[in-house]
Write a protein that holds these residues in place. Structure first.
Motif, mmCIF file in Angstrom:
data_model
loop_
_atom_site.group_PDB
_atom_site.id
_atom_site.type_symbol
_atom_site.label_atom_id
_atom_site.label_comp_id
_atom_site.label_asym_id
_atom_site.label_seq_id
_atom_site.Cartn_x
_atom_site.Cartn_y
_atom_site.Cartn_z
ATOM 1 N N TYR A 187 68.060 -32.151 86.773
ATOM 2 C CA TYR A 187 67.299 -31.079 87.405
ATOM 3 C C TYR A 187 66.142 -30.647 86.506
ATOM 4 C CZ TYR A 187 71.160 -30.724 90.706
ATOM 5 O OH TYR A 187 72.101 -31.000 91.671
ATOM 6 N N ILE A 246 66.853 -18.133 94.495
ATOM 7 C CA ILE A 246 68.189 -18.707 94.331
ATOM 8 C C ILE A 246 69.157 -17.613 93.922
ATOM 9 C CG2 ILE A 246 69.610 -20.346 93.004
ATOM 10 C CD1 ILE A 246 67.166 -22.122 92.690
ATOM 11 N N ARG A 276 70.882 -21.000 97.985
ATOM 12 C CA ARG A 276 69.670 -20.327 98.451
ATOM 13 C C ARG A 276 69.757 -20.089 99.954
ATOM 14 N NH1 ARG A 276 65.794 -24.222 100.431
ATOM 15 N NH2 ARG A 276 66.425 -26.360 99.964
ATOM 16 N N TYR A 336 72.574 -22.365 101.747
ATOM 17 C CA TYR A 336 72.761 -23.753 101.324
ATOM 18 C C TYR A 336 73.232 -23.781 99.871
ATOM 19 C CZ TYR A 336 71.718 -28.606 100.135
ATOM 20 O OH TYR A 336 71.814 -29.909 99.716
ATOM 21 N N LEU A 376 73.553 -25.321 96.457
ATOM 22 C CA LEU A 376 72.785 -26.304 95.692
ATOM 23 C C LEU A 376 73.668 -27.050 94.695
ATOM 24 C CD1 LEU A 376 69.761 -23.934 95.022
ATOM 25 C CD2 LEU A 376 69.691 -25.961 96.477
ATOM 26 N N THR A 377 74.339 -26.307 93.813
ATOM 27 C CA THR A 377 75.211 -26.926 92.810
ATOM 28 C C THR A 377 76.462 -26.078 92.622
ATOM 29 O OG1 THR A 377 74.106 -25.787 90.951
ATOM 30 C CG2 THR A 377 73.278 -27.976 91.567
#
Length: 234
Positions: free
Chosen positions: A36, A50, A75, A101, A103-104
């Motif tokens: 990333y 985020i 996010r 959503y 992300l990680t």
């Protein structure tokens, strides 16, 4: 490497903050095959578009009881711009519908299988449920991550579809699975008018079924009478 120092760690969860930047980058590098950009981490720790939560172990005796040992980042996106808009009964009147959503999500090795990842996912679900316009939480899982898929299924996420060649890692393509968790607002997406329409449709179908049955029975009686007259059976 962090060693688990207690059989019963005292895990708590808090928002990620700027002081977590270095360890957040380190754990991402250790866990994920994808690299990333530094901008991503800056956005995470400063909350620029985020939202993120950290898991920490207050029972650690190494002076790092507030250092994160797990994390989740996510996010908010507009439903109309997402890849799952077709699952939401979306129409232009619902232009403000949103989604969360993921992300990680990660937990360091020595703290796995303690329910920390599940608790981090619950933090996201609670956050999503607090947004009046939010319809669902969704994410992608790389096709070989079987433990992650089992976890999301256990958390009531639905595996919606497989996405061929979604990831490109070290020159090799990997499929992904799309998982979705529908929050309360989306479990009953029908408006009152839509509900009435469905009920009327079922009533109409019921009348049609009864009419068809009566018509078939009448035809059978007529045919049976003719057969009796001819001294034969159908």
């Amino acid at each position: 490497m962090v060693t688990l120092t207690s059989c019963h760690p005292t895990i708590s969860f808090r928002p990620i903050r700027p002081s977590d930047l270095e360890i957040l980058e380190q754990i991402h590098g250790d866990i994920f095959p994808i690299r990333y950009e530094s901008e991503f981490f800056q956005n995470v720790v400063h909350g620029h578009g985020i939202v993120a939560w950290a898991a920490v172990d207050h029972s650690r005796d190494d002076g790092k009881s507030d250092e994160l040992i797990g994390f989740v980042t996510a996010r908010v996106v507009l439903a109309k711009d997402s890849e799952i808009v077709d699952l939401l009964n979306y129409n232009s009147a619902e232009s403000e519908w949103s989604l969360v959503y993921i992300l990680t999500l990660g937990v360091i090795d020595s703290y796995r299988n303690l329910g920390i990842a599940s608790s981090l996912i619950l933090e996201v679900i609670k956050y999503a449920s607090s947004i009046p316009t939010c319809q669902a939480v969704y994410l992608h899982v790389i096709s070989y991550n079987i433990p992650a898929m089992r976890l999301y299924k256990k958390m009531s996420f639905k595996c919606i579809r497989r996405l061929p060649s979604f990831y490109l890692i070290d020159g090799q393509h990997y499929d992904a699975f799309l998982f979705v968790y529908f929050v309360k607002a989306c479990r009953s997406p029908c408006s009152l008018l839509e509900l009435v329409t469905v009920v009327v449709r079922y009533i109409q179908m019921g009348f049609q079924s009864i009419t068809a049955k009566l018509w078939n029975d009448e035809r059978k009686v007529g045919r049976w009478s003719r057969c009796k007259e001819a001294h034969s059976l159908i």
